[in-house]
Design an enzyme around this catalytic site. Sequence first.
Site, short mmCIF file in Angstrom:
data_model
loop_
_atom_site.label_atom_id
_atom_site.label_comp_id
_atom_site.label_asym_id
_atom_site.label_seq_id
_atom_site.Cartn_x
_atom_site.Cartn_y
_atom_site.Cartn_z
N HIS A 137 0.84 -1.28 0.00
CA HIS A 137 -0.10 0.00 0.25
C HIS A 137 0.96 1.27 0.03
CE1 HIS A 137 -2.62 2.84 1.81
NE2 HIS A 137 -3.76 2.36 1.60
N ASP A 214 3.28 -4.64 7.76
CA ASP A 214 2.00 -3.97 7.59
C ASP A 214 0.87 -4.96 7.67
OD1 ASP A 214 -0.30 -2.73 6.74
OD2 ASP A 214 0.50 -2.00 5.02
N GLN A 217 -4.44 -5.46 6.96
CA GLN A 217 -5.38 -6.42 6.34
C GLN A 217 -5.32 -7.97 6.79
OE1 GLN A 217 -7.71 -5.26 4.49
NE2 GLN A 217 -6.99 -3.60 3.84
N LYS A 240 -10.21 -0.81 10.46
CA LYS A 240 -10.58 -2.27 9.69
C LYS A 240 -10.87 -3.28 10.43
CE LYS A 240 -7.19 -0.25 6.31
NZ LYS A 240 -8.01 -0.10 4.89
N CYS A 380 -4.86 2.79 -3.41
CA CYS A 380 -3.72 3.20 -3.05
C CYS A 380 -2.55 2.22 -3.25
CB CYS A 380 -3.81 3.68 -1.49
SG CYS A 380 -4.97 4.51 -1.11
C1 LIG Z 1 -2.50 -2.83 3.42
C2 LIG Z 1 -2.64 -1.50 3.96
N1 LIG Z 1 -1.77 -0.63 4.68
C3 LIG Z 1 -2.06 0.40 5.18
C4 LIG Z 1 -3.27 1.15 4.88
C5 LIG Z 1 -3.35 2.45 5.27
O1 LIG Z 1 -4.52 2.32 6.58
P1 LIG Z 1 -4.92 3.65 7.06
O2 LIG Z 1 -5.40 4.52 5.85
O3 LIG Z 1 -6.15 3.27 8.05
O4 LIG Z 1 -3.86 4.45 7.65
C6 LIG Z 1 -4.17 0.20 4.34
C7 LIG Z 1 -5.56 0.84 4.07
O5 LIG Z 1 -6.19 0.80 3.32
C8 LIG Z 1 -4.04 -0.91 3.74
O6 LIG Z 1 -4.95 -1.70 3.35
#
Ligand SMILES: Cc1ncc(COP(=O)(O)O)c(C=O)c1O
Length: 424
Positions: A137, A214, A217, A240, A380
């Site tokens: 992401h 990270d 998910q 999430k 993203c």
């Molecule tokens: C794999 C992953 N990393 C990071 C993020 C970023 O999360 P946040 O926008 O809640 O900070 C997301 C959110 O879409 C994500 O799916």
Amino acid sequence: MVDFKAIRDEFPILDQEIHGHPLVYLDSAATSQKPECVIDAEANFYRTINAGVHRGAHELAARSTVAFEEARAKVAKLVGANAEEGQEEIVVTGGATAGLNLLATAFGNASLGRGGEAAKRFALKPGDEIVVSRAEHHSVLLPFQELAYRTGATFKWIDLTEDGRVRTDNLDEVITERTKVVAVTHVGNTTGAITNVAPIIKRAHEVGAVFILDACQSVPHLKVDFHALDVDFAAWSAHKMYGPTGVGFLYGKRDMLEALPPANFGGSMVELAYMDHEAQYMAPPARFEAGTQPVAQVVAAGVAAEWMMHIGLENIEAHERTITDELLKLGDIEGIRILGPRENKDRIGTVAFDVAGVHPHDVGQYIDAQGIAIRVGHHCAQPVHRHFGLYASNRASSGVYNSVDDAKALVDAAKGIRKFFEVE
Ligand SMILES: Cc1ncc(COP(=O)(O)O)c(C=O)c1O
């Protein structure tokens, strides 16, 4: 046996019609819906105990502090982290993005010599390497790319297999003796693929690099134990995992957190502050929690963690696997290509797909007209889309409240897309 129908009934938002159809929410990878107990926890905090934490001698401040720290402990339990006083491994952040930026900024500070001898393990200089994967992401990609620009370190990445999994067959080539930081996603937010992180973590540690996961998910869908995985840091968002927006968590091994210099500065993170010489910062987690924290949201996130543990992460995983089975049938429809593994193995119920000849925004609108919420765009994750030769896609993603019928509704709707847009 868990009654998942009863669990769905705990989500008030799902009980409504959209465009004359019962709402089918298949966008949990963007944000999950909230059960009543989480909504109540946030509202009740404001109704009964709202006060600043870790300061003030009055009773409400004491109760608020207890609620905040209890929530930290519940979240720690969810991910197998320490929560005992003085050994805490969970830092409150504004979300995964904030947590990952916190790390990148702190590593940048260490590279400037801040944090003394202990912080040298995080310091980067020209010739050092930062490694991510193409599955990231942007909230992993960009902070660590920026860190490379600021320190002169070389930015590298692990590429993907044809079906979008993070490769593990060439780790010795990508992660070298010069690698200082490796940051990889646990589950691809586009492909739904669970990364085989064990060999990546092993290789990172072999060369003395810090490993960052990270976990955005994975934590909502799988049983995750950061100690067992042996990750050094991990970041994820509460929204999430059935919790509120505006809050997330950063896990760090205790010795890592103790060695890491602060990234944000302000109130409630300092033991001693002076006009004429350097401040003395608090021990973690307070050192990383400058300013007033989103206390009500943290308390509600603790309730979300407890609620998930009550259902059982294995049960959540097994339930969502049945939905994934159905979602993968999207790939059987003529003209639809799944971006990610086609088989229901080492993946979650996040299924991105491309409809030949139809723009993802048109697909999203067509699906929305039938009361079904999916995500459209690049999620993203532009480099992932480039891997598949695309700029954007459609993405369905499951949550604990979904049923196989929800997935069937999407698959049935998807069968009509190409005919409707006259590209069949
Ligand atoms: C794999 C992953 N990393 C990071 C993020 C970023 O999360 P946040 O926008 O809640 O900070 C997301 C959110 O879409 C994500 O799916």
